[in-house]
Design a protein around this motif. Structure first.
Motif, short mmCIF file in Angstrom:
data_model
loop_
_atom_site.label_atom_id
_atom_site.label_comp_id
_atom_site.label_asym_id
_atom_site.label_seq_id
_atom_site.Cartn_x
_atom_site.Cartn_y
_atom_site.Cartn_z
N LYS A 84 0.83 -1.21 0.00
CA LYS A 84 0.00 0.00 0.00
C LYS A 84 0.86 1.26 0.00
O LYS A 84 0.52 2.25 -0.64
CB LYS A 84 -0.92 0.02 1.22
CG LYS A 84 -2.04 -0.96 1.16
CD LYS A 84 -2.90 -0.82 2.40
CE LYS A 84 -4.01 -1.85 2.40
NZ LYS A 84 -4.85 -1.76 3.60
N ALA A 85 1.99 1.20 0.69
CA ALA A 85 2.89 2.36 0.76
C ALA A 85 3.46 2.70 -0.63
O ALA A 85 3.59 3.87 -1.00
CB ALA A 85 4.01 2.11 1.74
N ILE A 86 3.78 1.67 -1.40
CA ILE A 86 4.31 1.90 -2.75
C ILE A 86 3.24 2.52 -3.65
O ILE A 86 3.52 3.46 -4.41
CB ILE A 86 4.82 0.56 -3.35
CG1 ILE A 86 6.03 0.06 -2.56
CG2 ILE A 86 5.19 0.73 -4.82
CD1 ILE A 86 6.51 -1.31 -2.96
N ILE A 127 0.63 4.31 -2.66
CA ILE A 127 0.37 5.67 -2.19
C ILE A 127 1.49 6.62 -2.62
O ILE A 127 1.24 7.73 -3.09
CB ILE A 127 0.17 5.69 -0.66
CG1 ILE A 127 -1.13 4.96 -0.29
CG2 ILE A 127 0.17 7.11 -0.12
CD1 ILE A 127 -1.31 4.73 1.18
N THR A 128 2.73 6.16 -2.51
CA THR A 128 3.88 6.98 -2.91
C THR A 128 3.86 7.25 -4.42
O THR A 128 4.09 8.37 -4.87
CB THR A 128 5.19 6.28 -2.52
OG1 THR A 128 5.17 6.02 -1.12
CG2 THR A 128 6.39 7.14 -2.85
N ALA A 129 3.56 6.22 -5.20
CA ALA A 129 3.52 6.37 -6.65
C ALA A 129 2.39 7.32 -7.07
O ALA A 129 2.56 8.16 -7.96
CB ALA A 129 3.34 5.01 -7.32
N SER A 130 1.25 7.21 -6.42
CA SER A 130 0.13 8.10 -6.77
C SER A 130 0.43 9.54 -6.35
O SER A 130 0.06 10.48 -7.06
CB SER A 130 -1.17 7.61 -6.15
OG SER A 130 -1.08 7.62 -4.74
N ALA A 131 1.12 9.72 -5.24
CA ALA A 131 1.48 11.07 -4.80
C ALA A 131 2.48 11.69 -5.77
O ALA A 131 2.39 12.88 -6.12
CB ALA A 131 2.06 11.03 -3.40
N LEU A 132 3.46 10.90 -6.23
CA LEU A 132 4.42 11.41 -7.22
C LEU A 132 3.75 11.71 -8.55
O LEU A 132 4.07 12.71 -9.20
CB LEU A 132 5.55 10.39 -7.40
CG LEU A 132 6.51 10.25 -6.23
CD1 LEU A 132 7.52 9.13 -6.50
CD2 LEU A 132 7.23 11.56 -5.96
#
Length: 66
Positions: free
Chosen positions: A2-4, A6-11
């Motif tokens: 989930k962290a990956i 969320i990080t990818a969507s934020a970037l």
């Protein structure tokens, strides 16, 4: 995992916002076209069909000779 995601969507969101900001900034292009056209109106005109005009043009522009 989930962290990956969320990080990818934020970037991806940050990149999309940066692209929108660049496209909508509305900064004018610094052009010298109009200024140079106005300055060139004062240049002497040479009629190549008139020998007197050609001689005057040669005398005026002789210092530009390489």
């Amino acid at each position: 995992m989930k962290a990956i995601i969320i990080t990818a969507s934020a970037l991806a969101l940050a990149l999309a916002l940066k692209i929108v900001d660049v496209l909508t900034s509305g900064k004018r292009i610094n052009s010298v076209g109009a200024k140079s056209n106005n300055l060139s109106k004062r240049m002497p005109r040479i009629d190549i069909n008139n020998p007197v005009s050609v001689q005057e043009g040669i005398a005026h522009y002789k210092d530009l000779d390489d």
